[in-house]
Design a protein around this motif. Structure first.
Motif, short mmCIF file in Angstrom:
data_model
loop_
_atom_site.label_atom_id
_atom_site.label_comp_id
_atom_site.label_asym_id
_atom_site.label_seq_id
_atom_site.Cartn_x
_atom_site.Cartn_y
_atom_site.Cartn_z
N ASN A 355 -2.82 18.26 2.55
CA ASN A 355 -2.79 17.21 3.56
C ASN A 355 -1.59 16.28 3.40
O ASN A 355 -0.97 15.87 4.38
N VAL A 356 -1.27 15.94 2.16
CA VAL A 356 -0.12 15.08 1.87
C VAL A 356 1.17 15.78 2.29
O VAL A 356 2.05 15.18 2.93
N GLU A 359 1.49 15.91 6.11
CA GLU A 359 1.88 14.60 6.63
C GLU A 359 3.37 14.33 6.42
O GLU A 359 4.07 13.83 7.29
N ASP A 360 3.85 14.69 5.22
CA ASP A 360 5.27 14.47 4.90
C ASP A 360 6.19 15.34 5.77
O ASP A 360 7.17 14.86 6.32
N THR A 362 5.58 16.92 8.63
CA THR A 362 5.52 16.66 10.08
C THR A 362 5.89 15.22 10.42
O THR A 362 5.79 14.82 11.59
N GLY A 363 6.31 14.44 9.43
CA GLY A 363 6.72 13.06 9.67
C GLY A 363 5.59 12.17 10.17
O GLY A 363 5.81 11.23 10.93
N GLY A 364 4.36 12.49 9.75
CA GLY A 364 3.21 11.68 10.15
C GLY A 364 2.59 12.09 11.47
O GLY A 364 1.57 11.53 11.88
N VAL A 365 3.19 13.07 12.17
CA VAL A 365 2.63 13.55 13.44
C VAL A 365 1.23 14.11 13.21
O VAL A 365 0.30 13.87 13.97
N SER A 367 -1.46 13.60 10.59
CA SER A 367 -1.79 12.71 9.47
C SER A 367 -2.86 13.31 8.58
O SER A 367 -3.56 14.26 8.96
N ARG A 368 -2.99 12.74 7.38
CA ARG A 368 -4.03 13.18 6.45
C ARG A 368 -5.42 12.99 7.07
O ARG A 368 -6.31 13.81 6.87
N LYS A 369 -5.58 11.88 7.81
CA LYS A 369 -6.88 11.59 8.43
C LYS A 369 -7.25 12.67 9.45
O LYS A 369 -8.39 13.16 9.48
#
Length: 507
Positions: A355-356, A359-360, A362-365, A367-369
């Protein structure tokens, strides 16, 4: 700084394990009464699980991730394909032999010697890691490869004994566990980063997906060759606990066994680092020291994690399954399975690492959530279907064939990056918590209803691995749909302004 990072990781693992602990405690005082000693073992196991997962995640971040990225980028600089493929094959096989989950599966298949099964699976991962490397090098479409290989797998499975199909598909899930995932994911990042083209981020995913195919194919071939007629499972034994003083000796007695397994498994990985450093001189002393500390955290964390899970969690899973299935309310297994499945995937160490990285990259597109939600919903549905299989004896093909067909069809309509993430998530979601808690849960339930353990209980790992393929791609489909809507909305005002300007000019 390191202490703060460790606290953060332990808090994350606490939030992951706490829901499962609460569910078990609620069931123990309502539907499945347990002895105080059993509960004490479970709670002590939960504490070890939390600390172990926190240490493991920090260690993997410090050691396995940078090693994988460095090896991946270095491999891409090579000119000759044959030596690169050979190195990639050896690394894949070595990392797989180091996977603790594989030991769990090997112990269940009585018809085949453990060493034969382990080395067969290792060869499968090694071969398909080479396939994954060549795919990145030559820009081959992941969705095309996955479609071809899964059609081939199902054709091959029809020639394999029925009693062996579920075990074969389970092997694809257990081989991509806490040891292999951080390294293979980082290897993918390193391979794609060395390319430096617009599609490189998309191609950083998919290595875990292809490495999950290899073991299934090789184990199916092994099943045809050995033609096994039976595969027994040794149910988890609940230790007799008289007082709370007797709890900790149970864990101390198990520690040497798991410490030995983890150390033997980690030595080849450390050997890869040593050979790589001697050959390339990539790391400075400070970096090597940091990675050494990371490996120490990884080893200690994994020892604590496996001890806590096997001594405290697995026996309770078996007891819960048997207690629920043996009661007049056996169909409660399905909703209970949904709740456990929803939360148990959050407790998988490799899931949080994936998940981390998602997120990294995809630049936050993504997210882990978002990842956690999609994986939790998918695994909840998979566990529910597994409980239905245990209670009814439905053939696993009725779920696997439509499930993989849906996943492959979705891969045609979602962006390639989501295809890679989804198929990688399938291997990651089915880790140690699945094989040491959900599998005993299914075994206990199957024995209570006099079902066939080999055909009805086995396959839960395969279904857990299948669920994220659909869930993550549906998330990708919805995300793409919303993005297109947003683009249309932003374009409409611009179009109106252009029309107004055009009318004014005409006048």
């Amino acid at each position: 700084m390191l202490n703060e990072k460790l606290k953060e990781k332990i808090k994350e693992s606490l939030s992951s394990v706490l829901p499962i602990t609460v569910i078990v405690l609620v069931l123990s005082v309502t539907l499945v009464p347990m002895e105080i000693g059993t509960l004490a073992l479970f709670l002590a196991g939960a504490v070890l699980l939390i600390v172990g997962m926190g240490l493991f995640q920090l260690g993997a971040e410090m050691a396995m991730t940078p090693l994988g990225q460095s090896v991946g980028s270095r491999l891409m600089r090579g000119k000759r394909i044959l030596p690169i493929a050979l190195i990639c094959f050896m690394i894949g096989a070595i990392i797989t032999i180091a996977e603790p989950d594989l030991q769990v599966l090997a112990n269940q298949v009585a018809a085949i010697p453990n060493a034969v099964l382990i080395f067969t699976v290792a060869v499968g991962v090694g071969l398909f890691l080479v396939v994954a490397l060549l795919r990145v090098m030559f820009h081959v479409s992941l969705r095309k490869l996955l479609t071809i290989f899964y059609i081939l797998l199902f054709l091959l499975s029809f020639f394999s004994p029925d009693s062996f199909t579920a075990v074969a598909f389970d092997s694809g899930g257990v081989t991509t566990g806490p040891m292999t995932v951080p390294f293979i994911m980082a290897l993918g990042v390193g391979l794609s980063a060395a390319r430096s083209d617009p599609d490189s981020a998309e191609d950083s995913f998919g290595l875990v997906a292809l490495c999950s195919v290899g073991p299934i194919m090789m184990v199916l071939l092994l099943g045809i060759f050995y033609n096994p007629t039976d595969a027994a499972y040794t149910a988890a034994v609940i230790a007799s606990i008289s007082t709370t003083y007797d709890v900790m000796p149970q864990f101390f007695a198990a520690l040497p066994q798991y410490a030995g397994e983890v150390l033997v498994c980690m030595l080849p990985v450390i050997g890869v680092l040593a050979v790589f450093q001697l050959a390339t001189r990539t790391y400075r002393k400070r970096q090597l020291l940091r990675m050494a500390v990371g490996f120490l955290y990884t080893i200690v964390g994994l020892i604590l994690f496996l001890t806590g899970v096997n001594v405290g969690f697995a026996p309770v899973g078996n007891l819960l399954g048997g207690g629920l299935a043996g009661s007049p309310y056996k169909w409660l297994l399905v909703p209970v399975g949904i709740i456990i499945g929803y939360y148990i995937v959050k407790a998988e160490p490799a899931v949080q690492i994936l998940n981390v990285q998602v997120e990294d990259i995809t630049g936050g597109v993504v997210s882990r959530k978002m990842m956690n939600l999609a994986l939790s919903v998918g695994v909840a549905c998979a566990v529910a279907l597994s409980m239905v299989r245990v209670l009814t004896g439905i053939n696993i093909y009725w779920i696997l064939i439509p499930g993989y067909a849906a996943a492959l069809l979705l891969s045609r309509v979602v962006p390639p990056v989501f295809v890679g993430i989804a198929f990688d998530s399938g291997g990651v979601a089915s880790g140690p918590m699945t094989s040491t808690f959900l599998l005993p849960l299914a075994i206990g339930a199957c024995l209570a209803v006099d079902g066939n353990v080999v055909t009805d209980a086995f396959g839960i790992v395969a279904l857990v691995a299948l669920a994220p393929l659909i869930a993550i791609q549906l998330m990708g489909f919805l995300y793409t749909h919303k993005t297109k809507k947003a683009e249309v909305r932003t374009e409409e005002p611009q179009l109106e302004e252009t029309l107004v300007d055009f009318e004014e000019e005409s006048v």
